[in-house]
Scaffold this motif. Structure first.
Motif, PDB file in Angstrom:
ATOM      1  N   PRO A  32     -14.530 -10.276  31.431  1.00  0.00           N
ATOM      2  CA  PRO A  32     -14.089  -9.004  31.753  1.00  0.00           C
ATOM      3  C   PRO A  32     -14.116  -8.092  30.337  1.00  0.00           C
ATOM      4  O   PRO A  32     -12.933  -7.838  29.881  1.00  0.00           O
TER       5      PRO A  32
ATOM      6  N   GLN B  45     -13.179  -8.494  24.315  1.00  0.00           N
ATOM      7  CA  GLN B  45     -12.215  -9.193  23.834  1.00  0.00           C
ATOM      8  C   GLN B  45     -11.911 -10.586  24.570  1.00  0.00           C
ATOM      9  O   GLN B  45     -11.534 -11.785  24.016  1.00  0.00           O
ATOM     10  N   ALA B  46     -11.933 -10.359  25.987  1.00  0.00           N
ATOM     11  CA  ALA B  46     -11.979 -11.841  26.713  1.00  0.00           C
ATOM     12  C   ALA B  46     -12.858 -12.726  26.461  1.00  0.00           C
ATOM     13  O   ALA B  46     -12.826 -13.837  26.373  1.00  0.00           O
TER      14      ALA B  46
ATOM     15  N   SER C  84     -11.954 -14.286  22.994  1.00  0.00           N
ATOM     16  CA  SER C  84     -10.782 -14.987  23.095  1.00  0.00           C
ATOM     17  C   SER C  84     -10.998 -16.480  23.725  1.00  0.00           C
ATOM     18  O   SER C  84     -10.491 -17.367  23.435  1.00  0.00           O
TER      19      SER C  84
ATOM     20  N   ARG D  99     -10.490 -20.171  22.188  1.00  0.00           N
ATOM     21  CA  ARG D  99     -10.009 -21.066  23.138  1.00  0.00           C
ATOM     22  C   ARG D  99     -10.446 -22.261  23.314  1.00  0.00           C
ATOM     23  O   ARG D  99     -10.290 -23.628  23.392  1.00  0.00           O
TER      24      ARG D  99
ATOM     25  N   GLY E   3      -9.877  -7.387  15.800  1.00  0.00           N
ATOM     26  CA  GLY E   3      -9.554  -8.188  17.230  1.00  0.00           C
ATOM     27  C   GLY E   3      -9.893  -9.439  17.039  1.00  0.00           C
ATOM     28  O   GLY E   3      -9.272 -10.460  17.632  1.00  0.00           O
TER      29      GLY E   3
ATOM     30  N   ALA F 155      -6.981 -11.234  15.102  1.00  0.00           N
ATOM     31  CA  ALA F 155      -5.885 -11.366  15.924  1.00  0.00           C
ATOM     32  C   ALA F 155      -6.149 -12.405  17.130  1.00  0.00           C
ATOM     33  O   ALA F 155      -5.049 -13.239  17.540  1.00  0.00           O
ATOM     34  N   ALA F 156      -7.234 -12.507  17.666  1.00  0.00           N
ATOM     35  CA  ALA F 156      -7.409 -13.488  18.696  1.00  0.00           C
ATOM     36  C   ALA F 156      -7.554 -15.000  18.034  1.00  0.00           C
ATOM     37  O   ALA F 156      -6.868 -15.849  18.563  1.00  0.00           O
TER      38      ALA F 156
ATOM     39  N   LEU G 173     -10.415 -20.853  34.045  1.00  0.00           N
ATOM     40  CA  LEU G 173      -8.961 -20.889  33.969  1.00  0.00           C
ATOM     41  C   LEU G 173      -8.751 -19.414  33.179  1.00  0.00           C
ATOM     42  O   LEU G 173      -7.185 -19.239  33.451  1.00  0.00           O
ATOM     43  N   ASP G 174      -9.503 -18.746  32.591  1.00  0.00           N
ATOM     44  CA  ASP G 174      -8.867 -17.570  32.098  1.00  0.00           C
ATOM     45  C   ASP G 174      -8.818 -16.388  33.045  1.00  0.00           C
ATOM     46  O   ASP G 174      -7.725 -15.677  33.048  1.00  0.00           O
ATOM     47  N   ASP G 175      -9.740 -16.220  33.900  1.00  0.00           N
ATOM     48  CA  ASP G 175      -9.583 -15.243  34.932  1.00  0.00           C
ATOM     49  C   ASP G 175     -10.541 -15.071  35.983  1.00  0.00           C
ATOM     50  O   ASP G 175     -10.393 -14.272  36.945  1.00  0.00           O
TER      51      ASP G 175
ATOM     52  N   PRO H 276      -6.381  -9.113  35.161  1.00  0.00           N
ATOM     53  CA  PRO H 276      -7.503  -8.801  36.205  1.00  0.00           C
ATOM     54  C   PRO H 276      -7.173 -10.131  37.296  1.00  0.00           C
ATOM     55  O   PRO H 276      -8.180 -10.984  37.036  1.00  0.00           O
TER      56      PRO H 276
ATOM     57  N   GLN I   7      -4.957 -15.772  38.325  1.00  0.00           N
ATOM     58  CA  GLN I   7      -5.302 -16.789  37.517  1.00  0.00           C
ATOM     59  C   GLN I   7      -5.113 -16.229  36.049  1.00  0.00           C
ATOM     60  O   GLN I   7      -4.463 -16.870  35.378  1.00  0.00           O
ATOM     61  N   ALA I   8      -5.606 -15.069  35.662  1.00  0.00           N
ATOM     62  CA  ALA I   8      -5.450 -14.408  34.529  1.00  0.00           C
ATOM     63  C   ALA I   8      -4.030 -14.286  34.188  1.00  0.00           C
ATOM     64  O   ALA I   8      -3.607 -14.737  33.343  1.00  0.00           O
TER      65      ALA I   8
ATOM     66  N   SER J 273      -2.462 -18.049  33.570  1.00  0.00           N
ATOM     67  CA  SER J 273      -3.106 -18.384  32.154  1.00  0.00           C
ATOM     68  C   SER J 273      -2.219 -17.622  31.163  1.00  0.00           C
ATOM     69  O   SER J 273      -1.963 -18.319  30.092  1.00  0.00           O
TER      70      SER J 273
ATOM     71  N   ARG K  84       0.305 -19.301  28.319  1.00  0.00           N
ATOM     72  CA  ARG K  84      -0.288 -19.591  26.841  1.00  0.00           C
ATOM     73  C   ARG K  84       0.931 -18.814  25.953  1.00  0.00           C
ATOM     74  O   ARG K  84       1.256 -19.178  24.932  1.00  0.00           O
TER      75      ARG K  84
ATOM     76  N   LEU L 289      -4.736  -9.625  23.704  1.00  0.00           N
ATOM     77  CA  LEU L 289      -5.613 -10.603  23.210  1.00  0.00           C
ATOM     78  C   LEU L 289      -6.410 -11.319  24.136  1.00  0.00           C
ATOM     79  O   LEU L 289      -7.614 -11.828  23.855  1.00  0.00           O
ATOM     80  N   ASP L 290      -5.890 -11.275  25.518  1.00  0.00           N
ATOM     81  CA  ASP L 290      -6.619 -12.200  26.664  1.00  0.00           C
ATOM     82  C   ASP L 290      -7.568 -11.346  27.050  1.00  0.00           C
ATOM     83  O   ASP L 290      -8.840 -11.862  27.260  1.00  0.00           O
ATOM     84  N   ASP L 291      -7.434 -10.044  27.416  1.00  0.00           N
ATOM     85  CA  ASP L 291      -8.822  -9.218  27.763  1.00  0.00           C
ATOM     86  C   ASP L 291      -8.579  -7.863  27.602  1.00  0.00           C
ATOM     87  O   ASP L 291      -9.297  -6.901  28.441  1.00  0.00           O
ATOM     88  N   PHE L 292      -7.333  -7.315  27.004  1.00  0.00           N
ATOM     89  CA  PHE L 292      -7.247  -5.903  26.456  1.00  0.00           C
ATOM     90  C   PHE L 292      -6.756  -4.903  27.512  1.00  0.00           C
ATOM     91  O   PHE L 292      -5.709  -4.574  27.734  1.00  0.00           O
TER      92      PHE L 292
END
Lengths: 364, 364
Positions: free
Chosen positions: A72, A75-76, A79, A83, A101, A104-105, A236-238, B72, B75-76, B79, B83, B236-239
């Protein structure tokens, strides 16, 4: 222009001005996708295969649809990549300056960041090799095309040396190809990922800069074990990106509207870049960059000796023009004071007034 | 039913069956949102304020719109929460069993996971307090309503003790309220977050389970310093979440279509749960749970002594019914063999045939 605008003029922002966004075509595509019940279903975690195939074709070279993961937004993608491929305490090499960005990440992942000098032809390969050796880093974040903020592109004669430095270090290069659709002068060279026989490049490409902030679709391309780790991390992120948005993106990208948009965008960016440069040459010639970027959204303008970028930014806002200070784009102490001036963010006919206002904010 | 279906019958899955998803109303809302150019603009990182206000009102209690962040999907949200609030090596307490997505997210963050016993009334407060003391954990992940996979809800008389255990440990409780819209028997009690004067609850609520997998919208509610850390981490994860999707969610949630959907969903879940229980009582009475869940999507079915959940799952697939083994839902060695049977995943008229097939897969 009759009267100067009352509000602040934006020479700042990470996205295209709303006038440049193809929201009519995007809206029509999303409206069609929304009405298909199947689009709301659970999709593959890595994204639709046809959309992954589009990103793979665009990347060229050895990346296939199975090597791509849909995310998505950029930035996602960044990141998730950091990770998946690092542990806290690892070192990340970056060009100096680099995308804030990314800084920062990296900090959020607990990484040390080591800047590598770059010039108008991109990162300096010998310095990159030395930085790998000195720090033990295994990862280099790089924007080889229309670098944000400087606008520099990695010159063809440096590509081989950069690849060698990365390969000799047993490292990966994260290629952030955010500006693939933002070339103004001629067509861009292929991505580094297209010349990467051994899978040392992790390729990031986003549509948010090319089209509209709300089209939050990006892709990560990665092969081998790195690719497998990335796909597991994304889960696991989204989980997966909303189906209607993926379907709308695919339809938009594969319709004539996409190439029409790219042609119109190039003309508009050319006009705005030209208007900003003309205004700078007239009112603030010392801020004209030594090398004009051949694409992207920004000019990286050096400030006169003694000027403070943050103070200038504050004064400029008071004068009615919004710019971005250079300092946050450096991982370490900046070598000088800069402003990032975003020509994509304001119409060409406001550039002269914007730079007049900026000139009042710069000490002489 | 005339002929048994040739394909496999799903008694498995994390989402509503497509028949139960309000895709017509969602599609109409998203189609309208897509055609508004402003929806494609860059939005606030934390999400639209009106959508955050909706989540805050629904949560009740002390959470305000400013305490919510839009993500989103669930799970996001989970997570990002882990974090933001942990460092690798920290311990996370979980109910035993617990949501396997939480176990996976915790492992990805490098956390130790310590299971705390739970029964049909939810987690055991004395054991929770002991686990905090024993492990030094500062975080407890909990599904107090229609727990996935067991279906248990934390009983009202345990709430105060659970709060005390968390507060005494100076800890946070992550309340995963995924099933807020999935109650069948009566209305659910308010979330723990509604009874939380001191801000010890981090509240997670998702719309993907309530509506459709493609409506990838969730919210995190958190106050004080934890809330500030979460908001910084989300950036930072997805803005930010795609504007058209946020706008469509808001329109759908605030229109009569939403309460119509919830009423129809309750009737359908009731019918499917009843049909699965009837079929189990007829063909596999030993698998009927001792306490029938009052909501959610699943039954947690004990297998006969000596049966292996993974082997049964494999045999069941060969017989033409898809179920989920219990083992991955345990952070440590399981106390027995279970299957998760998802009544929400198949039409009521297929339940008898599904359980006949399952019966052939279970050793006697």
């Amino acid at each position: 222009m009759a009267l100067p605008p009352a509000g602040a003029i934006p020479l700042s922002g990470g996205y295209l001005h709303p006038d440049l966004q193809p929201t009519a075509a995007l809206g029509a595509a999303l409206a069609r996708a929304a009405r298909q019940p199947a689009a709301w279903e659970r999709g593959p975690v890595e994204g639709r295969s046809d959309l992954r195939a589009w990103f793979a074709r665009e990347a060229g070279g050895g990346l296939r649809a199975d090597d791509m993961v849909i995310c998505p937004g950029g930035q996602a993608a960044l990141s998730s990549t950091l990770r998946a491929l690092t542990t806290p305490g690892d070192t990340l090499l970056v060009e100096s300056p680099t995308y804030l960005g990314a800084l920062a990440a990296a900090r959020a992942c607990g990484l040390r960041v080591a800047p590598v000098p770059a010039d108008a032809d991109g990162v300096l390969p010998a310095q990159l090799a030395a930085a790998f050796a000195r720090t033990g880093a295994r990862l280099f974040y790089c924007q080889p095309l229309h670098h944000n903020p400087t606008g520099a592109s990695l010159s063809p004669h440096r590509r081989t040396e950069v690849f060698s430095a990365v390969r000799d270090a047993g490292a990966f290069l994260i290629e952030d190809d955010y500006a693939r659709d933002l070339s103004i002068d001629g067509d861009p060279p292929p991505p580094l990922a297209a010349d990467d026989p051994d899978g040392h490049v992790i390729y990031l490409r986003s549509l948010t800069k090319s089209a509209a902030p709300g089209l939050r679709i990006a892709a990560i391309g990665a092969r081998g074990p790195a690719g497998a780790r990335l796909r597991a991390a994304r889960l696991l992120d989204d989980f997966f990106v909303a189906g209607p948005l993926q379907q709308a993106a695919l339809e938009f990208l594969t319709a004539p509207a996409w190439s029409r948009h790219l042609r119109a965008l190039r003309r508009a960016l050319d006009e705005r870049r030209g208007a900003l440069l003309t205004a700078l040459r007239r009112h603030l010639p010392s801020l004209v960059p030594a090398v004009v970027p051949r694409g992207g959204l920004h000019l990286w303008a050096p400030l006169p000796a003694g000027a403070d970028d943050v103070e200038v930014t504050t004064s400029a806002a008071a004068e009615g023009v919004v710019v971005f200070p250079g300092r946050p784009w450096f991982a370490a102490e900046p070598p000088g004071a800069y402003l990032r001036l975003t020509y994509a963010a304001a119409p060409a006919e406001l550039m002269d007034e914007a730079v007049r206002r900026l000139a009042r904010a710069i000490p002489r």
